[in-house]
Structure formats: C-alpha cells, structure tokens
Design a protein around this motif. Structure first.
Motif, PDB file in Angstrom:
ATOM      1  N   SER A  26       0.741  -1.148  -0.011  1.00 56.88           N
ATOM      2  CA  SER A  26      -0.142  -0.116   0.125  1.00 56.88           C
ATOM      3  C   SER A  26       0.834   1.288   0.117  1.00 56.88           C
ATOM      4  CB  SER A  26      -0.889  -0.140   1.207  1.00 56.88           C
ATOM      5  OG  SER A  26      -1.831  -1.155   1.205  1.00 56.88           O
ATOM      6  N   ARG A  27       0.512   2.323  -0.569  1.00 60.50           N
ATOM      7  CA  ARG A  27       0.974   3.612  -0.726  1.00 60.50           C
ATOM      8  C   ARG A  27       0.220   4.440   0.171  1.00 60.50           C
ATOM      9  NH1 ARG A  27       0.464   7.738  -5.503  1.00 60.50           N
ATOM     10  NH2 ARG A  27      -1.475   7.540  -4.694  1.00 60.50           N
ATOM     11  N   LEU A  53      13.432  -3.807  -3.288  1.00 55.12           N
ATOM     12  CA  LEU A  53      11.822  -3.287  -3.537  1.00 55.12           C
ATOM     13  C   LEU A  53      11.914  -1.827  -3.558  1.00 55.12           C
ATOM     14  CD1 LEU A  53       8.954  -4.061  -3.441  1.00 55.12           C
ATOM     15  CD2 LEU A  53       8.895  -4.036  -1.170  1.00 55.12           C
ATOM     16  N   ARG A  54      12.613  -1.313  -2.535  1.00 52.67           N
ATOM     17  CA  ARG A  54      12.602   0.324  -2.838  1.00 52.67           C
ATOM     18  C   ARG A  54      12.831   0.860  -4.035  1.00 52.67           C
ATOM     19  NH1 ARG A  54      16.171   4.496  -0.933  1.00 52.67           N
ATOM     20  NH2 ARG A  54      17.798   3.005  -0.803  1.00 52.67           N
ATOM     21  N   TRP A  55      14.157   0.234  -4.623  1.00 50.32           N
ATOM     22  CA  TRP A  55      14.506   0.689  -5.906  1.00 50.32           C
ATOM     23  C   TRP A  55      13.440   0.277  -7.036  1.00 50.32           C
ATOM     24  CZ3 TRP A  55      19.381   2.903  -7.892  1.00 50.32           C
ATOM     25  CH2 TRP A  55      19.865   3.074  -6.748  1.00 50.32           C
ATOM     26  N   HIS A  56      12.726  -0.700  -6.777  1.00 51.25           N
ATOM     27  CA  HIS A  56      11.986  -1.261  -8.183  1.00 51.25           C
ATOM     28  C   HIS A  56      10.921  -0.298  -7.772  1.00 51.25           C
ATOM     29  CE1 HIS A  56       9.382  -4.040 -10.370  1.00 51.25           C
ATOM     30  NE2 HIS A  56       8.429  -3.540  -9.491  1.00 51.25           N
ATOM     31  N   LEU A  57      10.201   0.281  -6.587  1.00 50.89           N
ATOM     32  CA  LEU A  57       9.005   1.093  -6.644  1.00 50.89           C
ATOM     33  C   LEU A  57       9.436   2.557  -7.177  1.00 50.89           C
ATOM     34  CD1 LEU A  57       7.687   0.025  -3.108  1.00 50.89           C
ATOM     35  CD2 LEU A  57       6.413  -0.328  -5.109  1.00 50.89           C
ATOM     36  N   PRO A  65      15.372   6.774  -5.592  1.00 52.95           N
ATOM     37  CA  PRO A  65      15.270   5.978  -4.508  1.00 52.95           C
ATOM     38  C   PRO A  65      15.229   6.918  -3.276  1.00 52.95           C
ATOM     39  CG  PRO A  65      16.798   5.098  -6.265  1.00 52.95           C
ATOM     40  CD  PRO A  65      16.526   6.666  -6.623  1.00 52.95           C
ATOM     41  N   ASN A  66      15.847   7.806  -3.091  1.00 54.84           N
ATOM     42  CA  ASN A  66      15.726   8.522  -1.792  1.00 54.84           C
ATOM     43  C   ASN A  66      14.423   9.128  -1.410  1.00 54.84           C
ATOM     44  OD1 ASN A  66      18.366   8.018  -1.335  1.00 54.84           O
ATOM     45  ND2 ASN A  66      19.062   9.949  -2.145  1.00 54.84           N
ATOM     46  N   ALA A  67      13.582   9.084  -2.543  1.00 55.06           N
ATOM     47  CA  ALA A  67      12.153   9.716  -2.403  1.00 55.06           C
ATOM     48  C   ALA A  67      11.085   8.577  -1.872  1.00 55.06           C
ATOM     49  CB  ALA A  67      11.753  10.455  -3.411  1.00 55.06           C
ATOM     50  N   VAL A  68      11.729   7.373  -1.831  1.00 58.31           N
ATOM     51  CA  VAL A  68      10.670   6.231  -1.496  1.00 58.31           C
ATOM     52  C   VAL A  68      11.282   5.535  -0.111  1.00 58.31           C
ATOM     53  CG1 VAL A  68      10.006   3.783  -2.246  1.00 58.31           C
ATOM     54  CG2 VAL A  68      10.428   5.635  -3.954  1.00 58.31           C
ATOM     55  N   ALA A  69      10.427   5.433   0.693  1.00 59.93           N
ATOM     56  CA  ALA A  69      10.469   4.566   1.759  1.00 59.93           C
ATOM     57  C   ALA A  69       9.715   3.438   1.904  1.00 59.93           C
ATOM     58  CB  ALA A  69      10.270   5.646   3.135  1.00 59.93           C
ATOM     59  N   VAL A  70      10.096   2.274   2.535  1.00 60.41           N
ATOM     60  CA  VAL A  70       9.528   1.225   2.582  1.00 60.41           C
ATOM     61  C   VAL A  70       9.426   0.517   4.080  1.00 60.41           C
ATOM     62  CG1 VAL A  70       9.716   0.301   0.216  1.00 60.41           C
ATOM     63  CG2 VAL A  70      11.089  -0.380   1.950  1.00 60.41           C
ATOM     64  N   ARG A  71       8.403  -0.066   4.415  1.00 60.40           N
ATOM     65  CA  ARG A  71       8.295  -0.661   5.792  1.00 60.40           C
ATOM     66  C   ARG A  71       7.452  -1.835   5.573  1.00 60.40           C
ATOM     67  NH1 ARG A  71       4.889   3.989   8.912  1.00 60.40           N
ATOM     68  NH2 ARG A  71       2.605   2.848   8.054  1.00 60.40           N
ATOM     69  N   GLU A  72       7.782  -2.868   6.400  1.00 57.76           N
ATOM     70  CA  GLU A  72       7.091  -4.201   6.544  1.00 57.76           C
ATOM     71  C   GLU A  72       5.905  -4.172   7.797  1.00 57.76           C
ATOM     72  OE1 GLU A  72       7.822  -8.876   6.610  1.00 57.76           O
ATOM     73  OE2 GLU A  72       9.585  -7.456   6.881  1.00 57.76           O
TER      74      GLU A  72
END
Length: 74
Positions: A26-27, A53-57, A65-72
């Motif tokens: 989810s975003r 996953l972050r790079w893919h998104l 990539p620095n503008a994207v954060a992912v958490r599980e």
C-alpha cells in the motif's frame, strides 16, 4: 512516498540465502488513507531485500530511490 508491504517467503537464492515475495503493498501519503498498489508490481518476483523493493518502486513511480521509503507491516 511511503509504502508498507506484507511479505511471504520465496525460494532460496544463491546470492544471499533467500528471497521474498510481496503479498500486498500500500502507498501512504499526506494524511490520506492507504492505497493498495499491489497490482502495479509483479508479485511473483523474488526480492532479495527491502532495498531492492524500494529501488523497484522508485523506478515504477518515476522517483529517485531517496524519495521512497518502505516498511514491513507486522
């Protein structure tokens, strides 16, 4: 842009031991309700790390990539 994902185990990998598949992602943004974007990724792909996953998104959404954060999700 923040993404939260749930994972399921993938296959063993010769590179770093194992991979995982994204079950659901989810975003999140600006106080809005999360938006399911699971349909925008290949859920059969075996990710080696959350960094991958972050790079893919980032690539998928046209961001750095620095503008994207992912958490599980737990």
């Amino acid at each position: 842009m923040l993404f939260e994902f749930t994972r399921r185990d993938g296959a063993p990998s010769v590179f770093n031991g194992s991979t995982f598949h994204v079950d659901q992602i989810s975003r999140f943004g600006e106080g809005k309700s999360p938006i399911d974007v699971s349909h925008l990724i290949d859920k059969s792909y075996g990710y080696h790390s959350s960094r991958e996953l972050r790079w893919h998104l980032a690539e998928r959404f046209g961001l750095t990539p620095n503008a994207v954060a992912v958490r599980e999700a737990h």
